[in-house]
Design an enzyme around this catalytic site. Structure first.
Site, short mmCIF file in Angstrom:
data_model
loop_
_atom_site.label_atom_id
_atom_site.label_comp_id
_atom_site.label_asym_id
_atom_site.label_seq_id
_atom_site.Cartn_x
_atom_site.Cartn_y
_atom_site.Cartn_z
N HIS A 136 0.70 -1.28 -0.10
CA HIS A 136 -0.12 -0.09 -0.10
C HIS A 136 0.78 1.29 0.08
O HIS A 136 1.75 1.36 1.02
CB HIS A 136 -0.85 -0.07 1.01
CG HIS A 136 -1.98 -1.20 1.15
ND1 HIS A 136 -2.24 -1.86 2.38
CD2 HIS A 136 -2.80 -1.70 0.05
CE1 HIS A 136 -3.16 -2.72 1.88
NE2 HIS A 136 -3.40 -2.69 0.54
N GLU A 139 2.00 3.60 3.09
CA GLU A 139 2.19 3.01 4.40
C GLU A 139 3.90 3.05 4.34
O GLU A 139 4.58 1.84 4.19
CB GLU A 139 1.89 1.71 4.42
CG GLU A 139 0.10 1.83 4.56
CD GLU A 139 -0.42 0.35 4.30
OE1 GLU A 139 0.25 -0.66 4.71
OE2 GLU A 139 -1.63 0.31 4.10
N HIS A 224 3.53 -3.75 6.34
CA HIS A 224 2.35 -2.71 6.18
C HIS A 224 2.40 -1.32 7.39
O HIS A 224 3.06 -1.72 8.31
CB HIS A 224 1.04 -3.22 6.27
CG HIS A 224 0.80 -4.09 4.95
ND1 HIS A 224 -0.13 -3.80 4.09
CD2 HIS A 224 1.26 -5.40 4.49
CE1 HIS A 224 -0.02 -4.40 3.10
NE2 HIS A 224 0.58 -5.51 3.32
N GLU A 322 2.43 -5.08 10.82
CA GLU A 322 1.89 -3.68 10.63
C GLU A 322 2.55 -2.86 11.79
O GLU A 322 2.63 -3.15 12.74
CB GLU A 322 0.16 -3.75 10.67
CG GLU A 322 -0.28 -4.46 9.75
CD GLU A 322 -1.13 -3.81 8.58
OE1 GLU A 322 -1.07 -2.62 8.85
OE2 GLU A 322 -1.66 -4.41 7.73
#
Length: 538
Positions: A136, A139, A224, A322
């Site tokens: 993404h 990010e 992420h 993440e």
């Protein structure tokens, strides 16, 4: 452009800062930096020294990074950094993939090996590790943590040598260069790259998945960031306290031994390593809908369209990693990148420290899965348990454990299972289906003769359409009844045997009831009363 409201409303990554309608390029989220009281709970970690362009060459950082309109590191800066490392280290090889992004950007990656191995010819009895970031484009700690890892390896030659005694590593820092350019979550075509792993709508997805299948890793990580400012409570005055959220692959068609290795060895070590670095963590979750007043958080799901599970279905250990970063521009970027680095290094070090257990468990799991005659899982559910989740009070920065309902997938519970077919038969009129399977790394044999004989067929008993668009299609929930019949298929039909490593990807794609099946996405359209055109051999 289609407004993918269903996707954006449930996504933790976008959270309350979601884009409600999309344009071509620059689909950027609003910036809401932490106020001083909250920022104080995420201080710089003493002794941190990160070796990547954003930190060693601050003059290269894009001006838009401070206000949340760009990431810190341009493509050319990243490529130059990677090339310099490769020139200085014989065990680092710089490559550019033989394909381009949707707007024609390059995909540089690094191949790290102490031998003369390559993606096509890996070392024998070594772990193959795939590390990716930048899926993404908004990010930035995802790809930056991969660059820092490369810098750390180059600066710590003894550590690098110890790793490379046991593994070959492929690092793809920037999976979505167009998204990074526009500082948006999506590909240039506004498809979500992390929801395209089964339907394969975009050529870019197919190209990267073919490279992944060729490398055939034992271990993979996907880096992420998650939304920093999502608020909860009656007064909306507390937020997630974690620096890091992580999850292993959860799909029940992944060998149980591999899933247990992920949870009991890698996940436990990762949590300890994050804490040892002075950081906070919790399991990766998304916000659920609850009929009660209690907050419902859902642990990372089993759906195969997500990269974590799609990669895991090739029978490997996979972690989604993440860090807390969406919506706060350049704030806490050192701490965010450090969080990603700690998780990536934890995976590598755990694998090396436990090499025999890890290598043998994965290889045994591959053999066990390949030869299994156990039923396959088509649908599952997440039991609800009570637990607490780390939260931070935004009025005084106090940390506390908040009681929640938790829909757990460690493990999920099977709902619908079906006997594992010996093979699938695909008529010659469906070569596009076969091509998709081949992208997954699933082998299909083209029959030079007619097939005449018994098969298991699936009669469609129900088709229910979703109420909203999902990436340009209305998905369906399909129910079928298995029947036996005789069939004649012409020469040129395809036989897909299921005694192969990546067969679980065929199971989730070809069994219509699966939430991410080709039937669900309309790739193989069906209606009530139809007979599904893919056949099973017992």
């Amino acid at each position: 452009m289609v407004a993918y409201r269903f996707l954006t409303l449930i996504s933790l990554g976008l959270g309350s800062h979601c884009v409600s309608a999309l344009q071509y390029g620059y689909n950027q989220l609003s910036t809401h930096k932490d106020p001083a009281v909250v920022a104080g709970a995420f201080p710089a970690i003493n002794g941190t020294h990160l070796r990547s362009p954003a930190f060693t060459s601050p003059g290269t950082v894009s001006r838009g990074f401070s206000d949340g309109t760009s990431g810190p590191t341009r493509d050319e800066t990243m490529e130059g950094f990677m090339r310099r490392l490769a020139r200085s280290n014989s065990w680092m090889a710089y490559h550019e993939a033989g394909f381009k992004s949707e707007e024609g950007r390059k995909f540089p990656y690094m191949y790290l090996s102490a031998s003369s191995s390559s993606v096509e010819n890996p070392s024998s009895r070594k772990l193959r590790v795939w590390l990716q970031g930048g899926v993404h484009g908004n990010e930035p700690a995802g790809d930056q943590s991969m660059l820092v890892l490369l810098g750390d390896l180059a600066a710590n030659q003894k550590w690098a040598a110890k790793l490379l005694e046991k593994m070959d590593i492929l690092v793809l820092p920037r999976y979505n260069p167009d998204g990074v350019f526009y500082f948006q979550r999506y590909l240039a075509t506004n498809f979500d790259p992390n929801r395209d792993h089964l339907k394969l709508a975009r050529q870019q997805t197919r190209d990267i998945k073919e490279l992944f299948a060729k490398f055939s890793p034992h271990i993979a990580t996907d880096m992420h960031e998650f939304t920093a400012g999502r608020a909860f409570g009656p007064k909306k005055d507390f937020i997630y306290a974690a620096d890091a959220l992580f999850s292993a692959a959860k799909n029940l068609n992944i060998d149980e031994g591999i899933r247990q290795l992920s949870e009991k060895l890698f996940a436990k070590r990762m949590g300890k390593d994050i804490e040892a670095a002075g950081l906070r963590w919790d399991p990766y979750i998304t916000l659920g809908e609850s009929s009660s007043s209690k907050l419902l958080l859902r642990e990372a799901g089993t759906d195969a369209k997500i990269g974590r599970n799609a990669m895991g279905l090739s029978q490997c250990v996979v972690f989604l990693c993440e860090t807390r970063g969406i919506g706060i521009a350049d704030q806490h970027f050192e701490r965010r990148t450090l969080s990603g680095l700690v998780m990536a290094k934890s995976v590598l070090q755990t694998a090396v420290d436990n090499f025999d257990e890890v290598y043998n468990t994965i290889e045994r799991g591959i053999r066990r899965f390949t030869n299994s005659r156990n039923d396959i899982v088509l649908t599952d559910k997440s039991p609800i348990i009570e637990r607490t989740f780390g939260m931070l009070n935004t009025t005084d920065a106090s940390l506390f454990d908040y009681p929640i309902d938790f829909a757990t997938t460690t493990p999920a519970e099977p709902v619908l299972t079906r006997s594992r077919p010996r093979a699938y038969l695909i008529p010659p009129s469906w070569p596009d289906i076969v091509k998709r399977l081949e992208v997954f790394g699933v082998k299909a044999d083209k029959l030079p003769y007619s097939y005449v004989g018994p098969v298991e067929a699936l009669n469609v008993t129900s088709v229910t359409f979703d109420k909203e668009f999902y990436e340009g299609v209305v998905t369906t929930t399909v129910e079928t009844k298995l029947v036996e019949r005789s069939i004649r298929l012409p020469p040129g039909s395809y036989l897909v045997k299921t005694n192969q490593k990546n067969a679980a990807l065929a199971f989730v794609a070809l069994e219509p009831e699966n939430i991410d099946s080709f039937a669900s996405f309309g790739i193989i359209p069906v209606n009530t009363g139809d007979q599904y055109p893919i056949f099973r051999l017992k």
